[in-house]
Design a protein around this motif. Structure first.
Motif, short mmCIF file in Angstrom:
data_model
loop_
_atom_site.label_atom_id
_atom_site.label_comp_id
_atom_site.label_asym_id
_atom_site.label_seq_id
_atom_site.Cartn_x
_atom_site.Cartn_y
_atom_site.Cartn_z
N UNK B 30 0.82 -1.22 0.00
CA UNK B 30 0.00 0.00 0.00
C UNK B 30 0.86 1.26 0.00
N UNK B 31 1.95 1.19 -0.78
CA UNK B 31 2.83 2.35 -1.02
C UNK B 31 3.43 2.93 0.25
N UNK B 32 3.58 2.07 1.28
CA UNK B 32 4.14 2.58 2.55
C UNK B 32 5.54 2.07 2.81
N UNK B 75 0.16 7.40 5.24
CA UNK B 75 0.39 8.75 4.70
C UNK B 75 -0.37 8.98 3.39
N UNK B 76 -1.11 7.99 2.93
CA UNK B 76 -1.88 8.20 1.70
C UNK B 76 -3.26 8.70 2.04
N UNK B 77 -3.69 9.78 1.38
CA UNK B 77 -5.02 10.30 1.65
C UNK B 77 -6.09 9.43 0.99
N UNK B 78 -5.71 8.66 -0.05
CA UNK B 78 -6.71 7.89 -0.79
C UNK B 78 -7.25 6.70 -0.01
N UNK B 79 -6.46 6.21 0.93
CA UNK B 79 -6.85 4.96 1.57
C UNK B 79 -6.36 4.90 3.01
N UNK B 81 -5.90 1.70 4.14
CA UNK B 81 -5.38 0.34 4.16
C UNK B 81 -3.88 0.33 4.37
N UNK B 82 -3.42 -0.68 5.16
CA UNK B 82 -1.99 -0.96 5.29
C UNK B 82 -1.83 -2.46 5.10
N UNK B 83 -0.62 -2.88 4.73
CA UNK B 83 -0.43 -4.31 4.52
C UNK B 83 1.03 -4.68 4.64
N UNK B 103 -6.97 -1.85 8.21
CA UNK B 103 -7.19 -0.42 8.01
C UNK B 103 -6.92 0.32 9.31
N UNK B 108 -3.00 9.31 8.82
CA UNK B 108 -1.79 9.59 9.61
C UNK B 108 -1.68 8.71 10.86
#
Lengths: 399, 120
Positions: B30-32, B75-79, B81-83, B103, B108
């Motif tokens: 999830x882009x983290x 840090x993504x405003x769109x979602x 979700x974390x993974x 989620x 933040x």
């Protein structure tokens, strides 16, 4: 006394202000379904999972299966699910298909027209073809945040070892934290900050497993609070883009009281170039078809510019419109005919907002609005208003 | 800015060889991945962070528990979700645990995953 006079003037001019700005938006609408109905629902559902989406859709109907009015729904299908293989690099550098998929947003809205009593339904979508680049050096800030989250990952790992024979006192926990953060190569300044937080918090807890775990949980919370500002900066930077951004949207409006007859269709496209979050130029085209008592078609194309500074905002726009209207009329022999009117018209507008003092700003709009095929009026407008902010200290954003 | 703890169900790992090193690594989704992090412990011993961690050979890990701790900030405003996914390499063998997804409640927020792998 003078302030009250200004407030009264602003209230009187508000309808003209709204009218002048109604078609002024040189952007793709955030929610095309709301825009096509010219209505902002009182309740907007924004589900973030597939489960909550199905629940929200079910809740949009009453017990008789009829659609409830004054509801809105916005959903980004791609983000309803988790994406375990999505890396930050791919997120920042998507191909065209990925850009469309990740930016796609669907919207729907229902409204009861208070004038006609008809129920209306709007449906729309919006997506980007290109989304520019982050506004700053995200990589550098992310590396800083990674160091801080590593501290928490290590503290949490130590927490898993709490128990007899391993970590059985708060002092041992603190010593382990010190040792392991240093081994991991964490900046000594951050190691010191963490130890200081730990020493400050430890007195609230006892040396039993539950107490030590609670102490470490509290330490994790304190460390997370410490990087809150950094996380916010990264989030803002990922969201605000610079460079070229290309967006498209479409929506349609139906009259559900009249066999779902199509009343409106709209298409928007926008290309903007953002020099910074405070300066951008934009080129917009939009097509609007309306089928009510008369059939009108408008095609607009225009440029806009926005500049924001600490004490003022200023924007300028110029739009050209080709409009066509088919108006039911009666000829000289009293026979019904359809009168077709086509012409080009234009809109020019300049808007400014100037900070007079803390919480007070002066707003000025002037220009010339589009001609209308239905109403003979002067297209020129000029509006001067005073805005007093009780809570927000920001200058009102220009549309 | 809240911290959410997710204690995952303990899983097991059976070493397949006697001579190959066992490497544990984590993929954050999830882009983290660039601001999230992870640490690997064998029992109470810290092995490493944010890089493939060599926990040893079969004889070193037998009867011990590998603890993987992953910290992610949304840090993504769109979602929300974390993974994360945990990989255990041993020679040519690969065992995958996950992906695990949760989620956070608000933008933040921080989420801390803990996965325990008992080594037989």
């Amino acid at each position: 006394m003078k302030r009250w006079i200004y407030v009264v003037v602003l209230i009187i001019m508000a309808p003209q202000l709204l009218f002048a700005q109604d078609e002024a938006k040189l952007t793709v609408p955030a929610s095309p379904a709301f825009s096509i109905l010219n209505f902002e629902p009182s309740a907007v559902m924004r589900p973030t999972t597939a489960k909550s989406l199905s629940s929200d859709i079910l809740n949009a109907f009453d017990k008789d299966g009829k659609l409830l009015m004054n509801l809105g729904l916005e959903v980004a299908p791609y983000w309803l699910a988790s994406h375990p293989k999505l890396s930050r690099q791919n997120y920042l550098n998507p191909n065209l298909g990925q850009t469309i998929l990740r930016s796609l947003s669907l919207s729907a809205a229902t409204v009861k027209d208070s004038a006609s009593g008809n129920n209306k339904l709007g449906a729309g979508l919006r997506f980007k073809l290109y989304n520019g680049e982050p506004a700053g050096d995200v990589g550098k800030l992310s590396a800083q945040l990674k160091t801080k989250t590593t501290v928490i990952a290590i503290i949490n790992g130590i927490r898993a070892s709490v128990g007899a024979g391993a970590i059985d006192t708060r002092q041992k926990a603190i010593a382990s934290i010190d040792n392991m953060l240093t081994t991991a190569g964490i900046d000594p300044k951050i190691v010191t900050e963490t130890k200081n937080d730990a020493k400050r918090l430890q007195d609230d807890y006892t040396d039993d497993p539950a107490g030590i775990k609670s102490f470490l949980d509290d330490l994790v919370n304190a460390r997370a609070e410490a990087y809150k500002g950094l996380a916010k900066k990264i989030s803002d930077m990922l969201y605000q883009r610079k460079g070229f951004i290309v967006e498209m949207a479409a929506a349609s409006g139906f009259n559900t009281s009249k066999n779902n007859s199509l009343e409106k269709i709209g298409f928007w496209s926008n290309v903007s170039y953002t020099l910074s979050p405070d300066d951008y130029i934009t080129f917009t085209t939009r097509y609007m078809f309306k089928n009510r008592d008369t059939l009108t078609t408008n095609f607009d194309a225009g440029f806009g510019f926005l500049k924001k500074a600490a004490d003022f905002n200023i924007s300028a726009e110029a739009m050209l419109r080709h409009q066509s209207a088919e108006i039911p009329d009666i000829n000289s022999t009293n026979q019904p005919i359809t009168r077709i009117e086509k012409n080009f018209t234009y809109r020019l507008a300049v808007q400014g907002s100037f900070k007079v003092s803390e919480g007070i700003s002066l707003n000025l709009s002037f220009g010339r609005d589009f001609d209308s095929p239905f109403i003979n009026r002067s297209g020129f407008f000029s509006i001067l208003g005073l805005n007093y902010s009780i809570f927000s200290k920001e200058i009102p954003g220009l549309k | 800015m809240a911290v959410k703890h997710v204690d995952l169900e303990t899983v097991s790992y059976t070493p397949q060889t006697n001579d190959n090193d066992i490497i544990v690594e984590v993929q954050i989704g999830d882009a983290a991945d660039e601001d999230g992090s992870y640490s690997v412990f064998l029992g109470s011993r810290f092995i490493g962070a944010n890089a493939p961690a060599n926990i040893g050979k079969k004889a070193d890990v037998g009867g011990k528990t590998t603890v993987v701790s992953v910290t992610i900030v949304d840090t993504l405003t769109e979602t929300n979700w974390t993974s994360m996914t945990v990989f255990v390499h041993e020679g040519d063998g690969l065992v995958t645990y996950g992906p695990y997804s949760e989620q956070v409640d608000s933008d933040l927020d921080t989420i801390v995953y803990t996965l325990k792998i008992t080594n037989s």
